[in-house]
Design a protein around this motif. Structure first.
Motif, mmCIF file in Angstrom:
data_model
loop_
_atom_site.group_PDB
_atom_site.id
_atom_site.type_symbol
_atom_site.label_atom_id
_atom_site.label_comp_id
_atom_site.label_asym_id
_atom_site.label_seq_id
_atom_site.Cartn_x
_atom_site.Cartn_y
_atom_site.Cartn_z
ATOM 1 N N HIS A 1 14.300 14.100 3.778
ATOM 2 C CA HIS A 1 13.911 15.409 3.571
ATOM 3 C C HIS A 1 15.017 16.025 2.255
ATOM 4 C CE1 HIS A 1 17.292 15.240 6.593
ATOM 5 N NE2 HIS A 1 17.738 16.255 5.895
ATOM 6 N N GLU A 2 16.028 14.964 1.871
ATOM 7 C CA GLU A 2 17.077 15.249 1.142
ATOM 8 C C GLU A 2 16.427 14.998 -0.376
ATOM 9 O OE1 GLU A 2 21.021 14.870 3.925
ATOM 10 O OE2 GLU A 2 20.154 13.086 2.671
ATOM 11 N N VAL A 3 15.151 14.464 -0.445
ATOM 12 C CA VAL A 3 15.102 14.000 -1.982
ATOM 13 C C VAL A 3 13.450 14.842 -2.262
ATOM 14 C CG1 VAL A 3 16.123 11.970 -1.984
ATOM 15 C CG2 VAL A 3 13.651 11.950 -0.950
ATOM 16 N N SER A 4 13.166 14.495 -3.518
ATOM 17 C CA SER A 4 12.020 15.423 -3.931
ATOM 18 C C SER A 4 10.788 14.467 -3.644
ATOM 19 C CB SER A 4 11.948 15.494 -5.442
ATOM 20 O OG SER A 4 11.781 14.309 -6.010
ATOM 21 N N GLY A 5 9.568 15.108 -3.829
ATOM 22 C CA GLY A 5 8.401 14.484 -3.118
ATOM 23 C C GLY A 5 8.283 12.969 -4.201
ATOM 24 N N GLY A 6 8.537 13.208 -5.413
ATOM 25 C CA GLY A 6 8.360 12.123 -6.146
ATOM 26 C C GLY A 6 9.184 11.148 -5.834
ATOM 27 N N GLU A 7 10.621 11.459 -5.317
ATOM 28 C CA GLU A 7 11.480 10.360 -4.949
ATOM 29 C C GLU A 7 11.044 9.638 -3.699
ATOM 30 O OE1 GLU A 7 15.568 11.936 -6.981
ATOM 31 O OE2 GLU A 7 14.710 12.975 -5.373
ATOM 32 N N GLY A 8 10.365 10.562 -2.833
ATOM 33 C CA GLY A 8 9.911 10.139 -1.391
ATOM 34 C C GLY A 8 8.819 9.091 -1.887
ATOM 35 N N GLN A 9 7.935 9.204 -2.844
ATOM 36 C CA GLN A 9 6.780 8.243 -3.116
ATOM 37 C C GLN A 9 7.492 7.025 -3.986
ATOM 38 O OE1 GLN A 9 4.226 7.119 -2.078
ATOM 39 N NE2 GLN A 9 2.460 8.550 -3.087
ATOM 40 N N ARG A 10 8.593 7.380 -4.610
ATOM 41 C CA ARG A 10 9.366 6.125 -4.973
ATOM 42 C C ARG A 10 9.484 5.162 -3.867
ATOM 43 N NH1 ARG A 10 11.625 6.553 -10.401
ATOM 44 N NH2 ARG A 10 10.691 8.281 -11.355
ATOM 45 N N VAL B 1 0.722 -1.066 -0.096
ATOM 46 C CA VAL B 1 -0.003 0.032 0.136
ATOM 47 C C VAL B 1 0.815 1.111 -0.140
ATOM 48 C CG1 VAL B 1 -1.957 1.007 1.195
ATOM 49 C CG2 VAL B 1 -1.562 -1.255 1.562
ATOM 50 N N ILE B 2 0.511 2.148 -0.883
ATOM 51 C CA ILE B 2 1.219 3.547 -0.693
ATOM 52 C C ILE B 2 0.210 4.547 -0.663
ATOM 53 C CG2 ILE B 2 3.272 2.757 -2.057
ATOM 54 C CD1 ILE B 2 1.990 4.198 -4.546
ATOM 55 N N PHE B 3 0.378 5.487 0.124
ATOM 56 C CA PHE B 3 -0.419 6.735 0.298
ATOM 57 C C PHE B 3 0.012 8.054 -0.133
ATOM 58 C CE2 PHE B 3 -1.096 3.406 3.510
ATOM 59 C CZ PHE B 3 -2.515 3.358 3.337
ATOM 60 N N GLN B 4 -0.893 9.169 0.008
ATOM 61 C CA GLN B 4 -0.425 10.291 -0.586
ATOM 62 C C GLN B 4 0.716 10.925 0.191
ATOM 63 O OE1 GLN B 4 -4.037 12.776 -0.555
ATOM 64 N NE2 GLN B 4 -2.821 14.519 -0.618
ATOM 65 N N ASP B 5 0.828 10.554 1.478
ATOM 66 C CA ASP B 5 1.703 11.299 2.283
ATOM 67 C C ASP B 5 3.065 10.474 2.674
ATOM 68 O OD1 ASP B 5 0.702 9.524 3.994
ATOM 69 O OD2 ASP B 5 0.155 10.521 5.535
ATOM 70 N N PHE B 6 3.238 9.536 1.811
ATOM 71 C CA PHE B 6 4.432 8.651 1.722
ATOM 72 C C PHE B 6 4.572 7.626 2.746
ATOM 73 C CE2 PHE B 6 6.393 12.685 -0.599
ATOM 74 C CZ PHE B 6 5.314 12.513 -1.695
ATOM 75 N N LYS B 7 4.452 8.309 4.215
ATOM 76 C CA LYS B 7 4.755 7.811 5.483
ATOM 77 C C LYS B 7 6.077 7.278 5.532
ATOM 78 C CE LYS B 7 -0.219 6.371 6.055
ATOM 79 N NZ LYS B 7 -0.576 7.523 6.554
ATOM 80 N N LEU B 8 6.952 7.987 5.559
ATOM 81 C CA LEU B 8 8.483 7.534 5.538
ATOM 82 C C LEU B 8 9.006 8.201 6.877
ATOM 83 C CD1 LEU B 8 9.813 8.610 1.994
ATOM 84 C CD2 LEU B 8 9.251 6.408 2.790
ATOM 85 N N LEU B 9 10.079 7.442 7.215
ATOM 86 C CA LEU B 9 10.595 7.937 8.609
ATOM 87 C C LEU B 9 11.655 8.781 8.462
ATOM 88 C CD1 LEU B 9 10.631 4.335 10.191
ATOM 89 C CD2 LEU B 9 8.975 6.317 10.872
ATOM 90 N N PRO B 10 11.537 10.162 8.861
ATOM 91 C CA PRO B 10 12.533 11.188 8.489
ATOM 92 C C PRO B 10 13.883 10.720 9.279
ATOM 93 C CG PRO B 10 10.985 11.893 10.256
ATOM 94 C CD PRO B 10 10.297 10.420 9.714
ATOM 95 N N LYS B 11 14.002 9.942 10.110
ATOM 96 C CA LYS B 11 15.560 9.717 10.780
ATOM 97 C C LYS B 11 16.021 8.641 10.147
ATOM 98 C CE LYS B 11 14.777 12.298 15.031
ATOM 99 N NZ LYS B 11 14.465 12.302 16.320
ATOM 100 N N LYS B 12 15.588 8.208 8.996
ATOM 101 C CA LYS B 12 16.079 6.913 8.444
ATOM 102 C C LYS B 12 16.441 7.056 7.020
ATOM 103 C CE LYS B 12 13.962 3.275 11.220
ATOM 104 N NZ LYS B 12 14.975 2.520 12.008
ATOM 105 N N THR B 13 17.486 6.595 6.622
ATOM 106 C CA THR B 13 17.806 6.878 5.223
ATOM 107 C C THR B 13 16.746 6.296 4.351
ATOM 108 O OG1 THR B 13 19.396 4.928 5.003
ATOM 109 C CG2 THR B 13 20.422 7.032 5.710
ATOM 110 N N LEU B 14 16.904 6.444 2.906
ATOM 111 C CA LEU B 14 15.843 5.997 2.109
ATOM 112 C C LEU B 14 16.061 4.301 2.143
ATOM 113 C CD1 LEU B 14 16.147 8.107 -1.225
ATOM 114 C CD2 LEU B 14 14.924 8.454 1.147
ATOM 115 N N ALA B 15 17.355 3.689 2.426
ATOM 116 C CA ALA B 15 17.534 2.189 2.198
ATOM 117 C C ALA B 15 16.939 1.755 3.672
ATOM 118 C CB ALA B 15 18.815 1.998 2.148
ATOM 119 N N GLU B 16 17.049 2.503 4.627
ATOM 120 C CA GLU B 16 16.696 2.260 6.001
ATOM 121 C C GLU B 16 15.119 1.936 6.084
ATOM 122 O OE1 GLU B 16 20.646 3.804 8.684
ATOM 123 O OE2 GLU B 16 18.838 4.872 8.532
ATOM 124 N N ASN B 17 14.532 3.104 5.383
ATOM 125 C CA ASN B 17 13.135 3.198 5.136
ATOM 126 C C ASN B 17 12.612 1.789 4.617
ATOM 127 O OD1 ASN B 17 11.185 5.155 6.108
ATOM 128 N ND2 ASN B 17 13.048 6.379 5.627
#
Lengths: 227, 303
Positions: free
Chosen positions: A136-145, A83-99
């Protein structure tokens, strides 16, 4: 892949969220569910992820009747449905790989397997070079990716995208849709819940239109028909 | 399994770390609760020692006629020894009584002089009776009061029942007040732990939400909070051990003075009963904390 028969969902005191909804989504299909706010799209997503239970009718995912799913079975259902959502639901203190890895860690996957899966899903979504960046270091599109990569780690049969482009500009939104198409081409059933007219019209895929908790249209190669 | 355990522990330490001040307050409340429990326990041990000391001082003497025949005295001694309340009967002859008296008063020349001027042994032979069970002293005394024998000159019962009753009353009062204090502390601990876990869940709401989303099991979501509650319990018991031993060490000299002549070693008591005291305390505190955190997670971290 998804079979919904005469499903009703009511909220107290007298809110009708879904009324006699029936639809069938085949394996490998890409379906857009469209409708205005309050039309019942999100309730449908909640029923499919086991967050809520239908008051009437039957829901089958794969060959699993989830109509009266036990609370203890819900995690296993969610490993089968990304499932993916509008607000991405990522953990800000984790890197993309860690997420991405987090989704595997909390499901008890071994470190060696996590090490293998994370780079491969990041490669699918085109973020292999940015794995050590923070959200916070990537774009919204990348966050959704990243959210899509995380949804893919369990190799789900179905990917539910609930307004995935709601927070994105048109360029990023189109990129995300392209990615969803790519995932669909790999054989994953994709259910896109949206009210983005341009995207729906561009896709030229099946469109299910909902209004006031009912399915009012189901077009094989449809367009966005709500005003 | 170890990977899962490691991840749960990691999340649990994150809970504690992110709300470090709240965690410190929680542990402090638990320490206060444990301190009150251990203090009450110490009071009980001390009062038990006091009771034993008083009981051991129970003095029951039968003074006999000066002209009583040795055979008659030994006959009386045998009859008394048959009594179920009697543990032991010691015969102190006239001569032994005099020797003992002289020894006790050797630094008092006036008494020794008076004794010499008297020219004869003024002391009576006696039978010193030790009760079988210090708790039944009153029964023994009652029986001896009505015991008939021609050679009994007088009866001396140093009745400590009143003192024992007083000690028991004081102990009961201390226990009652202590139980109220403990109940308040337990309730407070329960609420504080509940609140800490609630706040921990709040600060972790994003992770919990994602865990639910990606299919983490209910146990995996709940366990870090339960483990946090266990860590609170463990830390508070470790701290109370570290605090209570110096406290007991400070108390020990006062007890030694108070119970002079008796072996009252409170530090040793806690050391020899270490696991049964602190182990049980840990289990109880852990149980209370797990209960509180379970209520909190069931309510605030719905999966």
């Amino acid at each position: 892949m998804i079979n919904i028969s005469n499903v009703c969902k009511y909220y107290k005191p007298d809110v009708v969220a879904l009324e006699d909804v029936s639809l069938d989504v085949k394996a490998g299909e890409m379906v857009s569910i469209v409708g205005q706010s309050g039309s019942g799209k999100t309730t449908l997503v909640k029923l499919l992820t086991g967050e809520e239970k239908a008051d009437k009718g039957q829901l089958v995912v794969g060959e699993w009747d989830i109509t009266n799913i036990n609370r203890s079975q819900v995690p296993y259902l969610r490993r089968q449905i990304g499932v993916i959502f509008q607000d991405f639901k990522l953990l800000p203190k984790k890197t993309l790989a860690e997420n991405v890895a987090f989704a595997l860690q909390v499901c008890g996957q071994k470190p060696a397997r996590i090490k293998k899966i994370v780079p491969s899903v990041l490669k699918i979504v085109g973020l292999e070079g940015k794995k050590d960046r923070y959200p916070h270091e990537v774009s919204g599109g990348e966050g959704q990716r990243v959210a899509i990569a995380r949804a893919l780690v369990h190799q789900p049969k179905i990917l539910l995208a609930d307004e995935p482009t709601g927070n994105l500009d048109s360029i990023n939104a189109n990129e995300i849709i392209d990615l969803l198409l790519k995932i669909n081409n790999f054989g994953t059933t994709v259910v896109l819940v949206t009210h983005n007219r341009e995207i729906v019209n561009r896709l030229k895929k099946r469109v299910i239109t909902m209004d006031n908790g009912r399915v009012i249209a189901d077009q094989a190669h449809g367009k966005y028909i709500i005003r | 399994m170890f990977t899962g355990l490691y991840r749960i522990l990691k999340l649990s330490f994150q809970d504690i770390g992110r709300n470090i001040w709240l965690s410190i307050v929680t542990i402090t409340i638990l320490i206060l609760a444990l301190f009150s429990i251990n203090s009450l326990f110490t009071v009980q041990i001390i009062s038990q020692n006091a009771i034993e000391a008083v009981k051991s001082k129970v003095d029951i003497n039968l003074y006999l006629e000066n002209n009583a025949e040795e055979a008659e005295i030994l006959e009386l001694k045998s009859q008394l020894e048959i009594m179920p309340e009697v543990k032991e009967v010691n015969y102190v002859s006239q001569q032994e009584a005099l020797s003992s008296f002289r020894e006790q008063n050797e630094k008092n020349p006036e008494i020794i002089q008076a004794l010499r001027e008297l020219g004869k042994n003024p002391l009576s032979p006696s039978l010193i009776i030790l009760p079988e069970n210090a708790d039944n002293t009153d029964v023994l005394i009652a029986n001896l009061k009505v015991y008939q024998s021609d050679i009994i000159e007088s009866r001396d019962f140093n009745d400590n029942t009143v003192i024992l009753e007083k000690i028991n009353n004081i102990t009961d009062n201390v226990n009652q007040v202590g139980m109220v204090i403990i109940a308040i502390f337990i309730l407070t601990s329960l609420l504080v732990v509940y609140n800490s876990i609630r706040v921990a869940i709040y600060t972790h709401r994003r992770e919990i939400n994602i865990m639910r989303l990606v299919g983490a099991s209910t146990n995996f979501i709940y366990m870090p909070f339960i483990v946090s509650a266990l860590i609170y319990s463990l830390v508070s018991v470790i701290v109370i051990v570290a605090l209570f031993y110096p406290f007991l060490t400070l108390l020990q000299p006062y007890l030694e003075v108070f119970f002079m002549g008796y072996n009252v070693d409170i530090v040793n008591y806690f050391t020899t009963h270490f696991w049964s005291i602190f182990g049980i305390e840990f289990l109880i505190v852990a149980l209370i904390n797990i209960m509180a955190s379970l209520i909190a997670v069931k309510r605030y971290a719905k999966v």
